[in-house]
Design a protein around this motif. Structure first.
Motif, PDB file in Angstrom:
ATOM      1  N   PHE A   1      32.044 -35.311 -40.109  1.00 22.89           N
ATOM      2  CA  PHE A   1      32.954 -34.164 -40.052  1.00 22.89           C
ATOM      3  C   PHE A   1      32.208 -32.838 -40.129  1.00 22.89           C
ATOM      4  O   PHE A   1      31.108 -32.758 -40.672  1.00 22.89           O
TER       5      PHE A   1
ATOM      6  N   GLU B   1      40.325 -37.962 -45.524  1.00 23.63           N
ATOM      7  CA  GLU B   1      39.865 -38.247 -44.164  1.00 23.63           C
ATOM      8  C   GLU B   1      38.513 -38.940 -44.176  1.00 23.63           C
ATOM      9  O   GLU B   1      38.284 -39.875 -43.400  1.00 23.63           O
ATOM     10  N   GLY B   2      37.630 -38.482 -45.078  1.00 27.01           N
ATOM     11  CA  GLY B   2      36.328 -39.130 -45.185  1.00 27.01           C
ATOM     12  C   GLY B   2      36.470 -40.600 -45.538  1.00 27.01           C
ATOM     13  O   GLY B   2      35.772 -41.458 -44.996  1.00 27.01           O
ATOM     14  N   ALA B   3      37.384 -40.906 -46.452  1.00 25.06           N
ATOM     15  CA  ALA B   3      37.599 -42.287 -46.874  1.00 25.06           C
ATOM     16  C   ALA B   3      38.234 -43.104 -45.755  1.00 25.06           C
ATOM     17  O   ALA B   3      37.837 -44.239 -45.488  1.00 25.06           O
ATOM     18  N   LYS B   4      39.202 -42.491 -45.071  1.00 23.20           N
ATOM     19  CA  LYS B   4      39.843 -43.193 -43.955  1.00 23.20           C
ATOM     20  C   LYS B   4      38.837 -43.501 -42.860  1.00 23.20           C
ATOM     21  O   LYS B   4      38.868 -44.567 -42.257  1.00 23.20           O
ATOM     22  N   ALA B   5      37.940 -42.529 -42.611  1.00 30.12           N
ATOM     23  CA  ALA B   5      36.998 -42.668 -41.498  1.00 30.12           C
ATOM     24  C   ALA B   5      36.034 -43.827 -41.703  1.00 30.12           C
ATOM     25  O   ALA B   5      35.488 -44.344 -40.737  1.00 30.12           O
ATOM     26  N   ILE B   6      35.801 -44.242 -42.962  1.00 33.19           N
ATOM     27  CA  ILE B   6      34.954 -45.420 -43.133  1.00 33.19           C
ATOM     28  C   ILE B   6      35.808 -46.666 -43.339  1.00 33.19           C
ATOM     29  O   ILE B   6      35.320 -47.694 -43.786  1.00 33.19           O
ATOM     30  N   GLY B   7      37.087 -46.576 -43.005  1.00 36.49           N
ATOM     31  CA  GLY B   7      37.927 -47.773 -42.957  1.00 36.49           C
ATOM     32  C   GLY B   7      38.636 -48.137 -44.246  1.00 36.49           C
ATOM     33  O   GLY B   7      39.122 -49.259 -44.386  1.00 36.49           O
ATOM     34  N   MET B   8      38.698 -47.207 -45.201  1.00 38.33           N
ATOM     35  CA  MET B   8      39.389 -47.542 -46.448  1.00 38.33           C
ATOM     36  C   MET B   8      40.908 -47.523 -46.239  1.00 38.33           C
ATOM     37  O   MET B   8      41.430 -46.691 -45.505  1.00 38.33           O
TER      38      MET B   8
ATOM     39  N   PHE C   1      32.287 -37.817 -50.763  1.00 31.80           N
ATOM     40  CA  PHE C   1      33.144 -38.030 -51.933  1.00 31.80           C
ATOM     41  C   PHE C   1      32.531 -37.293 -53.130  1.00 31.80           C
ATOM     42  O   PHE C   1      31.458 -37.635 -53.594  1.00 31.80           O
TER      43      PHE C   1
ATOM     44  N   GLY D   1      40.182 -33.391 -46.820  1.00 33.99           N
ATOM     45  CA  GLY D   1      38.945 -33.927 -46.234  1.00 33.99           C
ATOM     46  C   GLY D   1      38.451 -35.167 -46.961  1.00 33.99           C
ATOM     47  O   GLY D   1      37.848 -36.057 -46.354  1.00 33.99           O
ATOM     48  N   GLN D   2      38.699 -35.246 -48.270  1.00 35.63           N
ATOM     49  CA  GLN D   2      38.289 -36.427 -49.025  1.00 35.63           C
ATOM     50  C   GLN D   2      39.017 -37.661 -48.520  1.00 35.63           C
ATOM     51  O   GLN D   2      38.428 -38.730 -48.343  1.00 35.63           O
TER      52      GLN D   2
ATOM     53  N   ASN E   1      32.823 -33.815 -45.938  1.00 30.66           N
ATOM     54  CA  ASN E   1      33.754 -34.745 -46.584  1.00 30.66           C
ATOM     55  C   ASN E   1      33.070 -35.857 -47.356  1.00 30.66           C
ATOM     56  O   ASN E   1      33.520 -37.001 -47.345  1.00 30.66           O
TER      57      ASN E   1
ATOM     58  N   GLN F   1      42.716 -48.221 -51.513  1.00 28.56           N
ATOM     59  CA  GLN F   1      41.283 -48.045 -51.796  1.00 28.56           C
ATOM     60  C   GLN F   1      40.928 -46.567 -51.889  1.00 28.56           C
ATOM     61  O   GLN F   1      40.186 -46.148 -52.783  1.00 28.56           O
TER      62      GLN F   1
ATOM     63  N   PRO G   1      40.056 -40.680 -59.187  1.00 31.27           N
ATOM     64  CA  PRO G   1      39.027 -40.230 -60.134  1.00 31.27           C
ATOM     65  C   PRO G   1      38.901 -38.710 -60.160  1.00 31.27           C
ATOM     66  O   PRO G   1      38.688 -38.114 -61.217  1.00 31.27           O
ATOM     67  N   GLN G   2      39.038 -38.063 -58.985  1.00 32.07           N
ATOM     68  CA  GLN G   2      38.937 -36.605 -58.943  1.00 32.07           C
ATOM     69  C   GLN G   2      40.210 -35.956 -59.482  1.00 32.07           C
ATOM     70  O   GLN G   2      40.150 -34.939 -60.179  1.00 32.07           O
TER      71      GLN G   2
ATOM     72  N   SER H   1      36.571 -48.750 -39.394  1.00 36.85           N
ATOM     73  CA  SER H   1      35.292 -49.147 -39.966  1.00 36.85           C
ATOM     74  C   SER H   1      34.265 -49.431 -38.872  1.00 36.85           C
ATOM     75  O   SER H   1      33.071 -49.473 -39.143  1.00 36.85           O
TER      76      SER H   1
ATOM     77  N   VAL I   1      35.063 -52.070 -48.093  1.00 39.84           N
ATOM     78  CA  VAL I   1      35.651 -52.358 -46.789  1.00 39.84           C
ATOM     79  C   VAL I   1      34.982 -53.553 -46.129  1.00 39.84           C
ATOM     80  O   VAL I   1      35.650 -54.470 -45.661  1.00 39.84           O
TER      81      VAL I   1
ATOM     82  N   ASN J   1      39.751 -41.501 -33.601  1.00 40.46           N
ATOM     83  CA  ASN J   1      39.609 -42.166 -34.896  1.00 40.46           C
ATOM     84  C   ASN J   1      40.955 -42.344 -35.599  1.00 40.46           C
ATOM     85  O   ASN J   1      41.020 -42.683 -36.769  1.00 40.46           O
TER      86      ASN J   1
ATOM     87  N   HIS K   1      39.419 -45.228 -55.457  1.00 44.40           N
ATOM     88  CA  HIS K   1      37.988 -44.934 -55.563  1.00 44.40           C
ATOM     89  C   HIS K   1      37.638 -43.476 -55.307  1.00 44.40           C
ATOM     90  O   HIS K   1      36.596 -43.020 -55.758  1.00 44.40           O
ATOM     91  N   VAL K   2      38.496 -42.774 -54.579  1.00 45.17           N
ATOM     92  CA  VAL K   2      38.131 -41.402 -54.201  1.00 45.17           C
ATOM     93  C   VAL K   2      39.074 -40.359 -54.807  1.00 45.17           C
ATOM     94  O   VAL K   2      38.630 -39.428 -55.474  1.00 45.17           O
TER      95      VAL K   2
ATOM     96  N   PRO L   1      42.693 -49.267 -40.443  1.00 50.20           N
ATOM     97  CA  PRO L   1      41.488 -49.235 -41.280  1.00 50.20           C
ATOM     98  C   PRO L   1      40.345 -50.100 -40.736  1.00 50.20           C
ATOM     99  O   PRO L   1      39.189 -49.673 -40.742  1.00 50.20           O
TER     100      PRO L   1
END
Lengths: 287, 246
Positions: free
Chosen positions: B87, A143-150, B93, A140-141, B91, A154, A162-163, B81, B109, B52, A158-159, B77
């Protein structure tokens, strides 16, 4: 009992003569273990990330081929360096280079050779640890990053990493402590570490057991301090379990909207009467 | 037609031999609030994930302002954006604070400056009522609060359309209200939304278009009044009857 007195005396004798070389050895061991672990981690991260680049059947053939090739190379590297003893790897690298180049190329710097061997050895273990760390992060992490276009890079930087880094911190600590001890095999190529100091001391004094006692105590001290520091670093990485609520004055009424249950009563601190009375009071106090 | 954002044509998706979506056609225009309803396993979430590009459709096309996003070599990507997603499992971070969650996408982005991104993030965090918690980590806030932050994070990217994948399904009943209230506000402000939901009241009262999916196909669609008030197909009637009886 007298044996312990004897041991203490022998250790004192050793320390008086070789104390300096023991300490230099400890310093060299720590530097080698630390640098080797850090570089090894970097190698591990690069391998781990390369290993987890996703590809689908829709990607162009050259890209799929390249990614597959990278995975094969990383796999071979991991299997070879994880599957052979570090003492042999040291010999192999240190004497292999001059052998193949007819002495044209050799390690003029023993530090370079030792750091190289420890780094690639640690890297092989860390590659697997990092891969494990990355796949342990909830999809899900990503997917969350992909969903905002990363992009993949990236998302990783950034996601995910670090974890993952936090999750594999115990592994990194493990590797560091193993390296503190296992760099003792570097005496084979003449590296002046803590164990080499023991060999030099007993070669001249024949005090095998007292010197071994010094070594045991020395290694244990180094690893205990290391594991203490690692716990501290992990705690720092977790951050505070508290957080500050930020007061944004959402509940404070702005001018003109002033209203409250005491409005119009003698207890209304904004009323003229109340203000006048307060002035009177403070005035009295003033006198 | 000028304000058409998304157009889905003959979309199909299979996982192995299991065909989850079959020949889906529908459009999303600017300002639409579309609710997709249907039983679990009917393909609602898969449809949303295909839009998406979190799932690659097996066949068919998705046109974004007339451009097919399913084709090879498309910049996924950049497209994502413009299409925000919220979700079921939030999700957020986990390694960032609430505020960082809403900033990182804008900076990395959209290449906004940090100050600009922060001001923008604060604006949306205020809209969802989460400004007091900007320094908290996701693990320190409740499910409803997480989902409100997730909505703010998606909004901070200034998307043209916002996709919601069962945004309240993982929440305790008393937290559902706060998230639905935020979504209702957004709908009233003219945000284009595509919502997969089991909240029939939301679908009926807030959206202006309802799609009922059954076994991988769009069974019936229309205005809420039509679908809820006067369903034509027997499957739709059965499905809605189950909800009424509750």
């Amino acid at each position: 009992m007298e044996k312990f007195v004897q041991l203490t005396a022998d250790i004192a004798k050793l320390w008086a003569k070789y104390g300096g070389s023991y300490l230099t050895g400890m310093r060299n061991t720590l530097i080698l273990a630390l640098v080797g672990t850090v570089i090894g981690c970097l190698i591990g991260f690069v391998c781990g990330v390369l290993n987890t680049i996703p590809y689908t059947q829709n990607d162009p053939l050259p890209k799929r081929f390249l990614l597959k090739l990278i995975r094969v190379i990383v796999r071979v590297y991991v299997e070879v360096f994880r599957g052979t003893p570090m003492v042999l790897q040291a010999v192999f690298v240190y004497y292999g280079l001059p052998y193949f180049t007819d002495n044209a190329l050799k390690f003029s710097n023993i530090w370079a050779a030792a750091i190289l061997v420890v780094s690639i050895n640690t890297g092989a273990y860390m590659a697997e640890s990092v891969r494990g760390g990355i796949i342990s992060i909830d999809p899900g992490q990503t997917e969350g990053a992909k969903a905002i276009g990363m992009t993949h890079v990236q998302t990783m930087l950034h996601v995910i990493l670090p974890q993952a880094l936090r999750n594999i911190m115990p592994q990194i600590g493990n590797n560091f402590i193993i390296n503190v001890k296992d760099t003792s095999v570097m005496f084979i190529i003449g590296f002046p570490d803590f164990f080499a100091a023991h060999r030099a001391a007993v070669g001249a004094s024949y005090l095998y057991f007292p010197s071994a006692t010094v070594e045991m105590a020395g290694y244990l001290t180094m690893t205990l301090i290391a594991s203490f520091l690692l716990r501290w670093v992990e705690k720092k990485m977790d951050g505070s379990s508290n957080y500050e609520l930020v007061q944004t004055d959402q509940l404070t009424m702005t001018a003109g909207t002033y209203n409250h249950p005491d409005k119009g009563t003698p207890f209304d601190e904004h009323s003229r009467e109340y203000q006048a009375e307060r002035k009177g009071h403070s005035g009295k106090e003033g006198r | 037609m000028a304000d058409m954002i998304l157009q889905v044509n003959h979309l199909s998706k299979s996982f192995g031999s299991h065909e989850v979506l079959r020949d889906i056609d529908f459009t999303v225009s600017k300002g639409d609030v579309t609710s997709i309803i249907g039983a679990s396993g009917s393909g609602k979430s898969t449809l949303l994930r295909c839009i998406n590009l979190l799932e690659i459709p097996t066949s068919g096309e998705i046109l974004y302002h007339g451009e097919n996003v399913v084709g090879k070599g498309f910049n996924a990507p950049a497209y994502r954006s413009h299409v925000g997603m919220v979700f079921q499992s939030f999700n957020l971070f986990n390694n960032m604070t609430v505020l960082e969650n809403c900033i990182v996408g804008q900076v990395k982005v959209l290449k906004r400056s940090r100050e600009e991104a922060k001001a923008h993030a604060m604006q949306y965090l205020e809209k969802v009522g989460m400004t007091p918690y900007i320094n908290a980590k996701p693990r320190q806030i409740s499910g409803g609060q997480k989902q409100r932050v997730a909505i703010a994070r998606a909004l901070a990217m200034d998307p043209e359309v916002l996709l919601f994948d069962e945004p309240t399904s993982a929440l305790d009943p008393e937290m559902v209200g706060e998230v639905l209230a935020v979504m209702k506000n957004l709908a009233q402000e003219g945000m284009t939304m595509l919502v997969v939901t089991h909240e029939m009241a939301f679908a009926r009262d807030v959206s202006n278009h309802v799609v009922y999916m059954n076994q991988g196909v769009i069974c019936e669609e229309g205005t809420p009044a039509d679908v809820f008030g006067n369903p034509q197909r027997q499957e739709t009637k059965d499905f809605l009857a189950r909800f009424r009886s509750n």
